[in-house]
Design an enzyme around this catalytic site. Structure first.
Site, PDB file in Angstrom:
ATOM      1  N   GLN A  10      13.399  12.199   7.470  1.00  0.00           N
ATOM      2  CA  GLN A  10      13.690  12.554   6.080  1.00  0.00           C
ATOM      3  C   GLN A  10      14.941  13.428   5.948  1.00  0.00           C
ATOM      4  OE1 GLN A  10      10.841  11.539   3.867  1.00  0.00           O
ATOM      5  NE2 GLN A  10      12.503  11.534   2.395  1.00  0.00           N
ATOM      6  N   LYS A  45      17.882  10.976   6.020  1.00  0.00           N
ATOM      7  CA  LYS A  45      17.807  10.096   4.851  1.00  0.00           C
ATOM      8  C   LYS A  45      18.242  10.844   3.597  1.00  0.00           C
ATOM      9  CE  LYS A  45      13.949   7.954   4.558  1.00  0.00           C
ATOM     10  NZ  LYS A  45      12.598   7.433   4.273  1.00  0.00           N
ATOM     11  N   LYS A  67       7.800  16.709   5.165  1.00  0.00           N
ATOM     12  CA  LYS A  67       6.805  15.647   5.030  1.00  0.00           C
ATOM     13  C   LYS A  67       5.432  16.263   5.220  1.00  0.00           C
ATOM     14  CE  LYS A  67       6.530  11.123   4.461  1.00  0.00           C
ATOM     15  NZ  LYS A  67       7.395  10.190   3.743  1.00  0.00           N
ATOM     16  N   GLY A 101       4.825  10.889  -3.014  1.00  0.00           N
ATOM     17  CA  GLY A 101       3.851   9.984  -2.402  1.00  0.00           C
ATOM     18  C   GLY A 101       4.360   9.343  -1.126  1.00  0.00           C
ATOM     19  N   ASP A 102       3.486   8.679  -0.437  1.00  0.00           N
ATOM     20  CA  ASP A 102       3.791   7.859   0.738  1.00  0.00           C
ATOM     21  C   ASP A 102       2.555   6.979   0.918  1.00  0.00           C
ATOM     22  OD1 ASP A 102       5.817   7.671   3.154  1.00  0.00           O
ATOM     23  OD2 ASP A 102       3.859   7.656   4.092  1.00  0.00           O
ATOM     24  N   THR A 120      11.742   2.613  -4.148  1.00  0.00           N
ATOM     25  CA  THR A 120      11.919   2.366  -2.707  1.00  0.00           C
ATOM     26  C   THR A 120      12.089   0.863  -2.455  1.00  0.00           C
ATOM     27  OG1 THR A 120      10.537   4.293  -2.296  1.00  0.00           O
ATOM     28  CG2 THR A 120      11.017   2.882  -0.420  1.00  0.00           C
ATOM     29  N   ASN A 157       3.111  -0.030  -2.354  1.00  0.00           N
ATOM     30  CA  ASN A 157       4.155   0.315  -3.315  1.00  0.00           C
ATOM     31  C   ASN A 157       5.506  -0.280  -2.929  1.00  0.00           C
ATOM     32  OD1 ASN A 157       6.508   2.491  -3.700  1.00  0.00           O
ATOM     33  ND2 ASN A 157       5.260   2.406  -5.546  1.00  0.00           N
TER      34      ASN A 157
HETATM   35  P1  NDP Z   1       1.148   2.085   0.472  1.00  0.00           P
HETATM   36  O1  NDP Z   1      -0.022   2.885   0.883  1.00  0.00           O
HETATM   37  O2  NDP Z   1       1.370   1.806  -0.967  1.00  0.00           O
HETATM   38  O3  NDP Z   1       1.129   0.666   1.223  1.00  0.00           O
HETATM   39  C1  NDP Z   1       1.119   0.583   2.607  1.00  0.00           C
HETATM   40  C2  NDP Z   1       0.993  -0.867   3.009  1.00  0.00           C
HETATM   41  O4  NDP Z   1       1.168  -0.961   4.426  1.00  0.00           O
HETATM   42  C3  NDP Z   1      -0.370  -1.456   2.709  1.00  0.00           C
HETATM   43  O5  NDP Z   1      -0.238  -2.824   2.452  1.00  0.00           O
HETATM   44  C4  NDP Z   1      -1.121  -1.212   4.010  1.00  0.00           C
HETATM   45  O6  NDP Z   1      -2.194  -2.111   4.250  1.00  0.00           O
HETATM   46  C5  NDP Z   1      -0.029  -1.443   5.029  1.00  0.00           C
HETATM   47  N1  NDP Z   1      -0.340  -0.648   6.243  1.00  0.00           N
HETATM   48  C6  NDP Z   1      -0.475   0.696   6.334  1.00  0.00           C
HETATM   49  N2  NDP Z   1      -0.801   1.061   7.576  1.00  0.00           N
HETATM   50  C7  NDP Z   1      -0.878  -0.073   8.280  1.00  0.00           C
HETATM   51  C8  NDP Z   1      -1.170  -0.356   9.625  1.00  0.00           C
HETATM   52  N3  NDP Z   1      -1.474   0.617  10.514  1.00  0.00           N
HETATM   53  N4  NDP Z   1      -1.113  -1.662   9.997  1.00  0.00           N
HETATM   54  C9  NDP Z   1      -0.802  -2.634   9.117  1.00  0.00           C
HETATM   55  N5  NDP Z   1      -0.531  -2.425   7.826  1.00  0.00           N
HETATM   56  C10 NDP Z   1      -0.568  -1.170   7.414  1.00  0.00           C
HETATM   57  O7  NDP Z   1       2.429   2.802   1.130  1.00  0.00           O
HETATM   58  P2  NDP Z   1       3.982   2.646   0.754  1.00  0.00           P
HETATM   59  O8  NDP Z   1       4.242   1.255   0.313  1.00  0.00           O
HETATM   60  O9  NDP Z   1       4.318   3.777  -0.137  1.00  0.00           O
HETATM   61  O10 NDP Z   1       4.678   2.943   2.156  1.00  0.00           O
HETATM   62  C11 NDP Z   1       4.988   1.893   3.081  1.00  0.00           C
HETATM   63  C12 NDP Z   1       6.050   2.384   4.054  1.00  0.00           C
HETATM   64  O11 NDP Z   1       7.232   2.766   3.334  1.00  0.00           O
HETATM   65  C13 NDP Z   1       5.670   3.616   4.885  1.00  0.00           C
HETATM   66  O12 NDP Z   1       6.307   3.523   6.144  1.00  0.00           O
HETATM   67  C14 NDP Z   1       6.302   4.753   4.105  1.00  0.00           C
HETATM   68  O13 NDP Z   1       6.533   5.899   4.913  1.00  0.00           O
HETATM   69  C15 NDP Z   1       7.597   4.093   3.668  1.00  0.00           C
HETATM   70  N6  NDP Z   1       8.261   4.714   2.528  1.00  0.00           N
HETATM   71  C16 NDP Z   1       7.616   4.866   1.328  1.00  0.00           C
HETATM   72  C17 NDP Z   1       8.260   5.443   0.260  1.00  0.00           C
HETATM   73  C18 NDP Z   1       7.653   5.506  -1.103  1.00  0.00           C
HETATM   74  O14 NDP Z   1       8.382   5.881  -2.032  1.00  0.00           O
HETATM   75  N7  NDP Z   1       6.379   5.159  -1.290  1.00  0.00           N
HETATM   76  C19 NDP Z   1       9.632   5.994   0.410  1.00  0.00           C
HETATM   77  C20 NDP Z   1      10.260   5.676   1.683  1.00  0.00           C
HETATM   78  C21 NDP Z   1       9.565   5.094   2.693  1.00  0.00           C
HETATM   79  P3  NDP Z   1      -3.711  -1.576   4.149  1.00  0.00           P
HETATM   80  O15 NDP Z   1      -3.977  -1.483   2.691  1.00  0.00           O
HETATM   81  O16 NDP Z   1      -4.499  -2.613   4.847  1.00  0.00           O
HETATM   82  O17 NDP Z   1      -3.742  -0.244   4.847  1.00  0.00           O
END
Ligand code: NDP
Length: 449
Positions: free
Chosen positions: A114, A117, A129, A168-169, A213, A244
Protein backbone atom coordinates in the site's frame (compact mmCIF):
# COMPACT_ATOMS: atom_id res chain seq x y z
CA UNK A 1 21.17 -13.84 -3.02
CA UNK A 2 19.86 -14.22 -6.58
CA UNK A 3 18.34 -11.03 -8.01
CA UNK A 4 19.55 -8.77 -5.17
CA UNK A 5 22.85 -6.90 -4.85
CA UNK A 6 24.80 -7.17 -1.57
CA UNK A 7 23.28 -4.19 0.23
CA UNK A 8 19.72 -5.19 -0.68
CA UNK A 9 20.38 -8.87 0.15
CA UNK A 10 21.52 -7.77 3.62
CA UNK A 11 18.29 -5.82 4.11
CA UNK A 12 16.23 -8.77 2.94
CA UNK A 13 18.05 -11.13 5.32
CA UNK A 14 17.24 -8.77 8.16
CA UNK A 15 13.55 -8.74 7.12
CA UNK A 16 13.52 -12.57 7.15
CA UNK A 17 15.18 -12.67 10.57
CA UNK A 18 12.92 -10.06 12.19
CA UNK A 19 9.62 -11.29 10.72
CA UNK A 20 9.72 -15.08 10.98
CA UNK A 21 6.88 -17.10 9.50
CA UNK A 22 5.41 -14.18 7.52
CA UNK A 23 5.79 -15.63 4.03
CA UNK A 24 3.52 -13.18 2.21
CA UNK A 25 5.32 -10.20 3.76
CA UNK A 26 8.70 -11.64 2.73
CA UNK A 27 7.38 -12.11 -0.82
CA UNK A 28 6.12 -8.52 -1.05
CA UNK A 29 9.38 -7.05 0.27
CA UNK A 30 11.51 -9.17 -2.03
CA UNK A 31 9.40 -8.17 -5.04
CA UNK A 32 10.10 -4.48 -4.37
CA UNK A 33 13.78 -4.92 -3.45
CA UNK A 34 14.38 -6.83 -6.69
CA UNK A 35 13.53 -3.63 -8.59
CA UNK A 36 15.68 -1.31 -6.49
CA UNK A 37 19.18 -2.43 -7.58
CA UNK A 38 19.50 0.22 -10.34
CA UNK A 39 18.10 2.92 -8.00
CA UNK A 40 20.63 2.25 -5.25
CA UNK A 41 23.43 2.13 -7.83
CA UNK A 42 22.40 5.55 -9.17
CA UNK A 43 21.49 7.13 -5.78
CA UNK A 44 23.58 5.51 -3.01
CA UNK A 45 22.05 7.90 -0.43
CA UNK A 46 18.97 5.66 -0.24
CA UNK A 47 20.98 2.68 0.99
CA UNK A 48 23.38 4.76 3.12
CA UNK A 49 20.59 6.58 4.96
CA UNK A 50 18.87 3.30 5.95
CA UNK A 51 15.71 4.59 4.26
CA UNK A 52 15.01 1.14 2.76
CA UNK A 53 15.53 -0.60 6.12
CA UNK A 54 13.18 1.89 7.78
CA UNK A 55 10.61 1.34 5.02
CA UNK A 56 10.57 -2.39 5.80
CA UNK A 57 9.71 -1.80 9.47
CA UNK A 58 6.11 -0.65 10.15
CA UNK A 59 5.83 2.57 12.13
CA UNK A 60 3.24 0.92 14.41
CA UNK A 61 1.55 -2.51 14.65
CA UNK A 62 -1.64 -2.93 16.64
CA UNK A 63 -3.09 -6.35 17.53
CA UNK A 64 -6.22 -6.63 19.63
CA UNK A 65 -8.89 -8.99 20.95
CA UNK A 66 -12.38 -8.75 19.40
CA UNK A 67 -14.98 -10.40 21.65
CA UNK A 68 -18.58 -10.56 20.40
CA UNK A 69 -21.74 -12.62 20.89
CA UNK A 70 -23.17 -14.75 18.06
CA UNK A 71 -26.86 -15.46 17.37
CA UNK A 72 -26.86 -18.50 19.69
CA UNK A 73 -25.59 -16.39 22.59
CA UNK A 74 -22.10 -17.88 22.45
CA UNK A 75 -19.10 -15.58 22.98
CA UNK A 76 -16.77 -15.59 19.98
CA UNK A 77 -13.20 -14.29 20.04
CA UNK A 78 -11.40 -12.99 16.95
CA UNK A 79 -8.13 -11.18 16.50
CA UNK A 80 -7.98 -7.66 15.06
CA UNK A 81 -5.02 -5.99 13.35
CA UNK A 82 -4.00 -2.56 12.13
CA UNK A 83 -0.51 -2.06 10.73
CA UNK A 84 0.34 1.62 10.31
CA UNK A 85 3.22 1.16 7.94
CA UNK A 86 4.39 4.51 6.64
CA UNK A 87 3.09 8.06 7.03
CA UNK A 88 5.75 10.03 5.13
CA UNK A 89 3.29 11.15 2.44
CA UNK A 90 0.11 11.51 4.51
CA UNK A 91 -2.15 9.74 7.00
CA UNK A 92 -1.99 5.94 6.88
CA UNK A 93 -4.49 4.75 4.28
CA UNK A 94 -5.53 1.21 3.38
CA UNK A 95 -8.36 -1.26 3.73
CA UNK A 96 -9.59 -3.73 6.31
CA UNK A 97 -9.81 -7.42 5.38
CA UNK A 98 -12.14 -9.85 7.14
CA UNK A 99 -11.18 -13.39 6.13
CA UNK A 100 -10.20 -16.51 8.14
CA UNK A 101 -6.73 -16.51 6.52
CA UNK A 102 -5.83 -13.08 8.01
CA UNK A 103 -2.79 -13.01 10.30
CA UNK A 104 -0.02 -10.47 10.86
CA UNK A 105 2.00 -11.58 7.78
CA UNK A 106 -0.95 -10.94 5.42
CA UNK A 107 -1.67 -7.53 6.94
CA UNK A 108 2.01 -6.55 6.68
CA UNK A 109 2.27 -7.66 3.05
CA UNK A 110 -0.80 -5.62 2.19
CA UNK A 111 0.39 -2.61 4.21
CA UNK A 112 3.81 -2.70 2.57
CA UNK A 113 2.30 -2.83 -0.94
CA UNK A 114 0.00 0.00 0.00
CA UNK A 115 2.90 2.40 0.66
CA UNK A 116 4.09 2.25 -2.97
CA UNK A 117 0.61 2.08 -4.45
CA UNK A 118 -0.52 5.17 -2.57
CA UNK A 119 2.65 6.98 -3.57
CA UNK A 120 2.00 6.13 -7.24
CA UNK A 121 -1.43 7.76 -7.14
CA UNK A 122 0.26 11.10 -6.49
CA UNK A 123 -2.21 11.77 -3.64
CA UNK A 124 -1.10 12.75 -0.09
CA UNK A 125 -1.69 9.37 1.59
CA UNK A 126 0.60 7.05 3.54
CA UNK A 127 0.31 3.25 3.72
CA UNK A 128 -1.50 1.02 6.21
CA UNK A 129 -3.73 -2.04 6.32
CA UNK A 130 -5.80 -3.97 8.83
CA UNK A 131 -8.38 -6.64 9.33
CA UNK A 132 -9.39 -9.70 11.27
CA UNK A 133 -9.58 -13.48 11.01
CA UNK A 134 -13.38 -13.10 11.30
CA UNK A 135 -15.28 -14.82 8.46
CA UNK A 136 -18.44 -12.90 7.49
CA UNK A 137 -19.51 -15.75 5.18
CA UNK A 138 -22.64 -17.47 6.54
CA UNK A 139 -23.05 -14.92 9.37
CA UNK A 140 -26.33 -13.04 9.86
CA UNK A 141 -26.49 -9.25 9.48
CA UNK A 142 -26.86 -9.00 13.25
CA UNK A 143 -23.69 -11.02 13.84
CA UNK A 144 -21.73 -8.96 11.29
CA UNK A 145 -22.96 -5.77 12.99
CA UNK A 146 -21.97 -6.95 16.49
CA UNK A 147 -18.57 -8.05 15.22
CA UNK A 148 -17.97 -4.69 13.47
CA UNK A 149 -19.03 -2.80 16.61
CA UNK A 150 -16.65 -4.84 18.78
CA UNK A 151 -13.83 -4.35 16.25
CA UNK A 152 -14.33 -0.57 16.15
CA UNK A 153 -14.58 -0.35 19.93
CA UNK A 154 -10.83 -0.92 19.99
CA UNK A 155 -9.82 0.47 16.58
CA UNK A 156 -11.44 3.90 17.04
CA UNK A 157 -8.65 5.14 19.34
CA UNK A 158 -6.03 4.59 16.62
CA UNK A 159 -7.72 6.17 13.59
CA UNK A 160 -8.85 9.60 12.41
CA UNK A 161 -8.90 11.93 9.43
CA UNK A 162 -5.32 13.11 10.09
CA UNK A 163 -3.99 9.83 11.50
CA UNK A 164 -5.23 6.70 9.79
CA UNK A 165 -8.14 6.25 7.37
CA UNK A 166 -9.32 2.63 6.82
CA UNK A 167 -11.55 1.39 3.95
CA UNK A 168 -12.82 -1.98 2.66
CA UNK A 169 -11.04 -5.01 1.24
CA UNK A 170 -11.94 -8.73 1.06
CA UNK A 171 -15.00 -9.35 3.25
CA UNK A 172 -15.48 -5.65 4.00
CA UNK A 173 -17.97 -3.90 1.72
CA UNK A 174 -20.62 -1.22 2.14
CA UNK A 175 -22.50 -3.12 4.88
CA UNK A 176 -19.42 -3.51 7.07
CA UNK A 177 -18.19 0.06 6.51
CA UNK A 178 -21.66 1.26 7.61
CA UNK A 179 -21.54 -0.66 10.90
CA UNK A 180 -17.93 0.40 11.50
CA UNK A 181 -18.66 4.08 10.83
CA UNK A 182 -21.81 3.95 12.98
CA UNK A 183 -19.86 2.64 15.96
CA UNK A 184 -17.04 5.18 15.42
CA UNK A 185 -19.61 7.99 15.39
CA UNK A 186 -21.34 6.64 18.51
CA UNK A 187 -18.13 6.28 20.55
CA UNK A 188 -16.55 9.60 19.56
CA UNK A 189 -19.79 11.61 19.32
CA UNK A 190 -18.35 13.24 16.20
CA UNK A 191 -19.47 13.00 12.57
CA UNK A 192 -15.96 12.69 11.17
CA UNK A 193 -16.69 11.57 7.62
CA UNK A 194 -13.01 11.63 6.65
CA UNK A 195 -12.13 8.82 9.08
CA UNK A 196 -13.34 5.95 6.88
CA UNK A 197 -13.79 5.68 3.11
CA UNK A 198 -16.10 3.49 1.06
CA UNK A 199 -19.09 5.06 2.83
CA UNK A 200 -22.63 5.05 1.42
CA UNK A 201 -23.66 7.93 -0.83
CA UNK A 202 -26.19 9.32 1.66
CA UNK A 203 -23.70 9.49 4.54
CA UNK A 204 -20.48 10.96 3.15
CA UNK A 205 -19.48 8.48 0.48
CA UNK A 206 -18.15 9.29 -2.97
CA UNK A 207 -19.61 8.43 -6.34
CA UNK A 208 -17.51 5.77 -8.12
CA UNK A 209 -15.74 4.53 -4.93
CA UNK A 210 -17.60 1.19 -5.14
CA UNK A 211 -16.66 0.75 -8.79
CA UNK A 212 -13.21 2.35 -8.60
CA UNK A 213 -10.82 -0.59 -8.17
CA UNK A 214 -12.40 -2.67 -10.93
CA UNK A 215 -12.93 0.28 -13.27
CA UNK A 216 -9.40 1.54 -12.59
CA UNK A 217 -7.84 -1.84 -13.39
CA UNK A 218 -9.67 -1.83 -16.71
CA UNK A 219 -8.60 1.76 -17.47
CA UNK A 220 -5.01 0.73 -16.82
CA UNK A 221 -5.39 -2.29 -19.11
CA UNK A 222 -6.94 -0.05 -21.74
CA UNK A 223 -3.80 2.12 -21.63
CA UNK A 224 -1.64 -0.97 -22.21
CA UNK A 225 -3.81 -1.84 -25.23
CA UNK A 226 -3.67 1.72 -26.56
CA UNK A 227 0.12 1.74 -26.30
CA UNK A 228 0.14 -0.91 -29.03
CA UNK A 229 -2.69 0.65 -31.02
CA UNK A 230 -5.33 -1.80 -29.79
CA UNK A 231 -8.55 -1.66 -27.75
CA UNK A 232 -10.87 -3.93 -25.74
CA UNK A 233 -13.14 -4.25 -28.75
CA UNK A 234 -13.78 -7.94 -29.43
CA UNK A 235 -11.28 -9.17 -26.81
CA UNK A 236 -12.09 -12.24 -24.71
CA UNK A 237 -11.28 -11.65 -21.05
CA UNK A 238 -11.11 -13.88 -17.98
CA UNK A 239 -11.63 -12.23 -14.57
CA UNK A 240 -11.09 -14.27 -11.41
CA UNK A 241 -13.16 -13.60 -8.28
CA UNK A 242 -16.72 -12.30 -8.18
CA UNK A 243 -16.46 -9.72 -5.43
CA UNK A 244 -16.21 -5.95 -5.53
CA UNK A 245 -13.14 -5.69 -7.78
CA UNK A 246 -14.18 -8.45 -10.21
CA UNK A 247 -17.78 -7.29 -10.68
CA UNK A 248 -16.88 -3.72 -11.62
CA UNK A 249 -13.98 -4.83 -13.80
CA UNK A 250 -16.45 -6.98 -15.73
CA UNK A 251 -18.92 -4.10 -16.00
CA UNK A 252 -16.31 -1.71 -17.43
CA UNK A 253 -14.85 -4.27 -19.86
CA UNK A 254 -18.32 -4.77 -21.33
CA UNK A 255 -18.78 -0.99 -21.62
CA UNK A 256 -15.51 -0.84 -23.58
CA UNK A 257 -16.51 -3.59 -26.02
CA UNK A 258 -14.73 -6.62 -24.53
CA UNK A 259 -16.41 -9.89 -23.50
CA UNK A 260 -15.77 -11.45 -20.10
CA UNK A 261 -16.30 -15.17 -20.51
CA UNK A 262 -15.35 -16.48 -17.06
CA UNK A 263 -15.29 -15.49 -13.37
CA UNK A 264 -14.94 -17.43 -10.11
CA UNK A 265 -15.15 -17.74 -6.33
CA UNK A 266 -13.32 -20.04 -3.94
CA UNK A 267 -15.64 -22.96 -4.90
CA UNK A 268 -14.82 -22.93 -8.63
CA UNK A 269 -15.46 -20.93 -11.77
CA UNK A 270 -18.19 -20.27 -14.26
CA UNK A 271 -17.77 -20.08 -18.04
CA UNK A 272 -20.38 -18.11 -19.93
CA UNK A 273 -19.93 -18.19 -23.69
CA UNK A 274 -22.37 -15.31 -24.15
CA UNK A 275 -20.43 -13.04 -21.82
CA UNK A 276 -21.06 -12.73 -18.06
CA UNK A 277 -24.38 -11.03 -17.32
CA UNK A 278 -23.11 -8.53 -14.78
CA UNK A 279 -26.55 -7.55 -13.43
CA UNK A 280 -27.32 -11.21 -12.69
CA UNK A 281 -23.88 -11.62 -11.10
CA UNK A 282 -24.52 -8.58 -8.87
CA UNK A 283 -27.88 -10.04 -7.86
CA UNK A 284 -26.30 -13.40 -6.96
CA UNK A 285 -23.24 -12.07 -5.16
CA UNK A 286 -24.25 -8.72 -3.68
CA UNK A 287 -27.94 -9.23 -2.87
CA UNK A 288 -28.32 -12.97 -2.26
CA UNK A 289 -24.71 -13.35 -1.01
CA UNK A 290 -24.71 -16.68 -2.91
CA UNK A 291 -22.05 -18.56 -4.97
CA UNK A 292 -21.13 -18.33 -8.68
CA UNK A 293 -22.50 -21.89 -9.10
CA UNK A 294 -25.94 -20.33 -8.60
CA UNK A 295 -25.18 -17.77 -11.32
CA UNK A 296 -24.63 -20.64 -13.79
CA UNK A 297 -27.92 -22.30 -12.76
CA UNK A 298 -29.91 -19.08 -13.14
CA UNK A 299 -28.23 -18.07 -16.39
CA UNK A 300 -29.00 -21.41 -18.09
CA UNK A 301 -27.82 -22.19 -21.61
CA UNK A 302 -24.30 -21.18 -22.55
CA UNK A 303 -23.13 -20.99 -18.90
CA UNK A 304 -21.69 -23.81 -16.82
CA UNK A 305 -19.94 -24.15 -13.48
CA UNK A 306 -16.63 -25.98 -13.04
CA UNK A 307 -15.91 -27.05 -9.46
CA UNK A 308 -12.33 -28.23 -9.93
CA UNK A 309 -9.23 -27.03 -11.81
CA UNK A 310 -8.22 -23.48 -12.56
CA UNK A 311 -10.03 -20.58 -14.22
CA UNK A 312 -6.77 -19.83 -16.06
CA UNK A 313 -7.41 -22.90 -18.29
CA UNK A 314 -10.11 -20.91 -20.08
CA UNK A 315 -8.61 -19.48 -23.32
CA UNK A 316 -8.58 -15.67 -23.34
CA UNK A 317 -6.77 -12.64 -24.80
CA UNK A 318 -6.54 -10.80 -21.46
CA UNK A 319 -6.52 -12.14 -17.89
CA UNK A 320 -7.38 -10.04 -14.82
CA UNK A 321 -6.79 -11.86 -11.53
CA UNK A 322 -9.13 -10.06 -9.10
CA UNK A 323 -9.61 -12.53 -6.20
CA UNK A 324 -6.69 -12.94 -3.80
CA UNK A 325 -2.92 -13.32 -3.32
CA UNK A 326 -0.99 -16.12 -5.07
CA UNK A 327 -4.01 -17.38 -7.02
CA UNK A 328 -2.13 -17.60 -10.35
CA UNK A 329 1.03 -19.77 -10.37
CA UNK A 330 3.65 -20.65 -13.00
CA UNK A 331 1.56 -23.54 -14.40
CA UNK A 332 -1.42 -21.21 -14.78
CA UNK A 333 0.84 -18.66 -16.47
CA UNK A 334 2.09 -21.30 -18.90
CA UNK A 335 -1.50 -22.25 -19.74
CA UNK A 336 -2.44 -18.63 -20.37
CA UNK A 337 0.56 -18.20 -22.68
CA UNK A 338 -0.14 -21.36 -24.66
CA UNK A 339 -3.75 -20.20 -25.12
CA UNK A 340 -2.56 -16.87 -26.58
CA UNK A 341 -3.13 -14.49 -23.66
CA UNK A 342 -1.17 -11.26 -24.25
CA UNK A 343 -1.95 -9.13 -21.16
CA UNK A 344 -2.21 -9.91 -17.45
CA UNK A 345 -3.19 -7.04 -15.12
CA UNK A 346 -3.56 -7.59 -11.36
CA UNK A 347 -6.87 -6.32 -9.95
CA UNK A 348 -6.13 -8.15 -6.69
CA UNK A 349 -3.05 -7.59 -4.50
CA UNK A 350 -0.16 -9.90 -5.46
CA UNK A 351 -2.37 -12.55 -7.14
CA UNK A 352 0.50 -13.80 -9.33
CA UNK A 353 3.30 -15.78 -7.70
CA UNK A 354 6.86 -14.57 -8.43
CA UNK A 355 7.37 -17.62 -10.70
CA UNK A 356 4.18 -16.76 -12.60
CA UNK A 357 5.38 -13.19 -13.13
CA UNK A 358 8.72 -14.44 -14.48
CA UNK A 359 6.99 -16.95 -16.78
CA UNK A 360 4.67 -14.26 -18.16
CA UNK A 361 7.27 -11.55 -18.65
CA UNK A 362 9.85 -13.96 -20.17
CA UNK A 363 7.22 -14.89 -22.75
CA UNK A 364 6.61 -11.22 -23.61
CA UNK A 365 3.18 -10.99 -21.99
CA UNK A 366 2.46 -7.39 -20.86
CA UNK A 367 2.21 -7.65 -17.08
CA UNK A 368 0.78 -4.90 -14.83
CA UNK A 369 1.39 -5.31 -11.07
CA UNK A 370 -1.43 -4.68 -8.60
CA UNK A 371 0.21 -1.71 -6.94
CA UNK A 372 -0.21 0.17 -10.23
CA UNK A 373 -3.21 -1.52 -11.88
CA UNK A 374 -5.52 -1.62 -8.85
CA UNK A 375 -4.57 1.78 -7.39
CA UNK A 376 -7.86 3.30 -8.60
CA UNK A 377 -9.63 2.15 -5.43
CA UNK A 378 -7.42 3.97 -3.00
CA UNK A 379 -7.12 6.96 -5.35
CA UNK A 380 -10.90 7.35 -5.28
CA UNK A 381 -10.81 6.93 -1.50
CA UNK A 382 -8.49 9.95 -1.48
CA UNK A 383 -11.06 11.77 -3.65
CA UNK A 384 -13.69 10.81 -1.06
CA UNK A 385 -11.46 12.32 1.68
CA UNK A 386 -11.12 15.45 -0.44
CA UNK A 387 -14.91 15.77 -0.78
CA UNK A 388 -15.39 15.14 2.96
CA UNK A 389 -12.82 17.81 3.86
CA UNK A 390 -14.56 20.41 1.69
CA UNK A 391 -18.08 19.15 2.59
CA UNK A 392 -18.76 18.73 -1.10
CA UNK A 393 -19.98 15.89 -3.30
CA UNK A 394 -19.11 15.50 -6.93
CA UNK A 395 -21.08 13.97 -9.79
CA UNK A 396 -20.45 10.43 -11.03
CA UNK A 397 -19.13 11.76 -14.35
CA UNK A 398 -16.68 14.20 -12.76
CA UNK A 399 -15.39 11.60 -10.29
CA UNK A 400 -15.00 8.95 -12.97
CA UNK A 401 -13.08 11.38 -15.16
CA UNK A 402 -10.72 12.10 -12.25
CA UNK A 403 -10.24 8.34 -11.77
CA UNK A 404 -9.51 7.78 -15.47
CA UNK A 405 -7.03 10.66 -15.45
CA UNK A 406 -5.26 9.26 -12.36
CA UNK A 407 -4.98 5.79 -13.94
CA UNK A 408 -3.55 7.27 -17.15
CA UNK A 409 -1.07 9.19 -15.01
CA UNK A 410 0.03 6.05 -13.12
CA UNK A 411 0.41 4.12 -16.37
CA UNK A 412 2.55 6.82 -17.96
CA UNK A 413 4.66 7.28 -14.83
CA UNK A 414 5.42 3.53 -14.74
CA UNK A 415 6.54 3.53 -18.38
CA UNK A 416 8.55 6.76 -18.10
CA UNK A 417 10.36 5.50 -14.99
CA UNK A 418 11.05 2.11 -16.59
CA UNK A 419 12.52 3.94 -19.62
CA UNK A 420 14.65 6.16 -17.39
CA UNK A 421 16.23 3.09 -15.78
CA UNK A 422 16.79 1.33 -19.12
CA UNK A 423 13.95 -1.18 -18.68
CA UNK A 424 11.43 -0.17 -21.39
CA UNK A 425 7.97 -1.68 -21.05
CA UNK A 426 8.71 -3.11 -17.58
CA UNK A 427 5.66 -2.08 -15.53
CA UNK A 428 6.92 -3.91 -12.42
CA UNK A 429 10.19 -1.99 -12.27
CA UNK A 430 8.47 1.27 -13.24
CA UNK A 431 5.84 0.95 -10.48
CA UNK A 432 8.28 -0.11 -7.77
CA UNK A 433 10.88 2.54 -8.57
CA UNK A 434 8.47 5.45 -9.07
CA UNK A 435 6.53 4.53 -5.92
CA UNK A 436 9.72 4.11 -3.90
CA UNK A 437 11.49 7.33 -4.91
CA UNK A 438 8.64 9.60 -3.86
CA UNK A 439 8.32 8.00 -0.40
CA UNK A 440 12.08 7.74 0.10
CA UNK A 441 12.61 11.43 -0.74
CA UNK A 442 9.88 12.43 1.72
CA UNK A 443 11.43 10.23 4.42
CA UNK A 444 14.84 11.79 3.84
CA UNK A 445 13.35 15.27 4.09
CA UNK A 446 11.58 14.47 7.37
CA UNK A 447 14.72 13.22 9.12
CA UNK A 448 15.27 10.07 11.14
CA UNK A 449 11.85 9.58 12.76
P1 NDP B 1 -14.42 -9.28 -2.04
O1 NDP B 1 -14.52 -9.86 -0.69
O2 NDP B 1 -15.50 -8.39 -2.52
O3 NDP B 1 -14.27 -10.46 -3.12
C1 NDP B 1 -13.22 -11.37 -3.06
C2 NDP B 1 -13.41 -12.40 -4.14
O4 NDP B 1 -12.24 -13.22 -4.19
C3 NDP B 1 -14.57 -13.34 -3.89
O5 NDP B 1 -15.10 -13.76 -5.11
C4 NDP B 1 -13.91 -14.49 -3.14
O6 NDP B 1 -14.58 -15.73 -3.25
C5 NDP B 1 -12.58 -14.57 -3.85
N1 NDP B 1 -11.57 -15.12 -2.92
C6 NDP B 1 -11.18 -14.61 -1.73
N2 NDP B 1 -10.29 -15.40 -1.13
C7 NDP B 1 -10.12 -16.44 -1.95
C8 NDP B 1 -9.32 -17.59 -1.90
N3 NDP B 1 -8.51 -17.86 -0.85
N4 NDP B 1 -9.38 -18.43 -2.97
C9 NDP B 1 -10.18 -18.17 -4.02
N5 NDP B 1 -10.97 -17.10 -4.12
C10 NDP B 1 -10.94 -16.25 -3.11
O7 NDP B 1 -12.99 -8.56 -2.11
P2 NDP B 1 -12.46 -7.46 -3.15
O8 NDP B 1 -13.07 -7.70 -4.48
O9 NDP B 1 -12.63 -6.14 -2.49
O10 NDP B 1 -10.90 -7.76 -3.17
C11 NDP B 1 -10.32 -8.66 -4.12
C12 NDP B 1 -8.82 -8.38 -4.23
O11 NDP B 1 -8.61 -7.02 -4.65
C13 NDP B 1 -8.03 -8.52 -2.93
O12 NDP B 1 -6.72 -8.96 -3.25
C14 NDP B 1 -7.94 -7.10 -2.42
O13 NDP B 1 -6.85 -6.90 -1.54
C15 NDP B 1 -7.76 -6.36 -3.73
N6 NDP B 1 -8.09 -4.94 -3.70
C16 NDP B 1 -9.34 -4.51 -3.32
C17 NDP B 1 -9.64 -3.17 -3.31
C18 NDP B 1 -11.02 -2.66 -3.04
O14 NDP B 1 -11.22 -1.45 -3.23
N7 NDP B 1 -11.97 -3.49 -2.63
C19 NDP B 1 -8.60 -2.15 -3.62
C20 NDP B 1 -7.35 -2.72 -4.12
C21 NDP B 1 -7.13 -4.06 -4.11
P3 NDP B 1 -15.35 -16.33 -1.97
O15 NDP B 1 -16.60 -15.54 -1.88
O16 NDP B 1 -15.55 -17.76 -2.31
O17 NDP B 1 -14.43 -16.13 -0.79
Amino acid sequence: MAGLDDKLAEIYDEVLRRNTGEAEFHQAVREVLTSLGPVVAKHPQYADSAVIRRLCEPERQIIFRVPWVDDTGTVQINRGFRVEFNSALGPYKGGLRFHPSVYLGIVKFLGFEQIFKNSLTGMPIGGGKGGSDFDPKGRSDGEVMRFCQAFMTELYRHIGEYTDVPAGDIGVGGREIGYLFGQYKRITNRYESGTLTGKGLTWGGSQVRTEATGYGTVYFTDEILRASGESFDGKRVTVSGSGNVAIYAIEKIHQLGGAVIACSDSDGYVVDDNGIDVELLKDVKQHRRARVAEYAELRGQGAHHVGTGSIWEVPCDIALPCATQNELDADDAAKLISNGCGIVAEGANMPCTPAAVRTLTDAGVAFAPGKAANAGGVATSALEMQQNASRDSWTFEHTEERLAEIMRGIHDRCLETADEYGLPGNYVAGANIAGFIQVADAMLALGVI
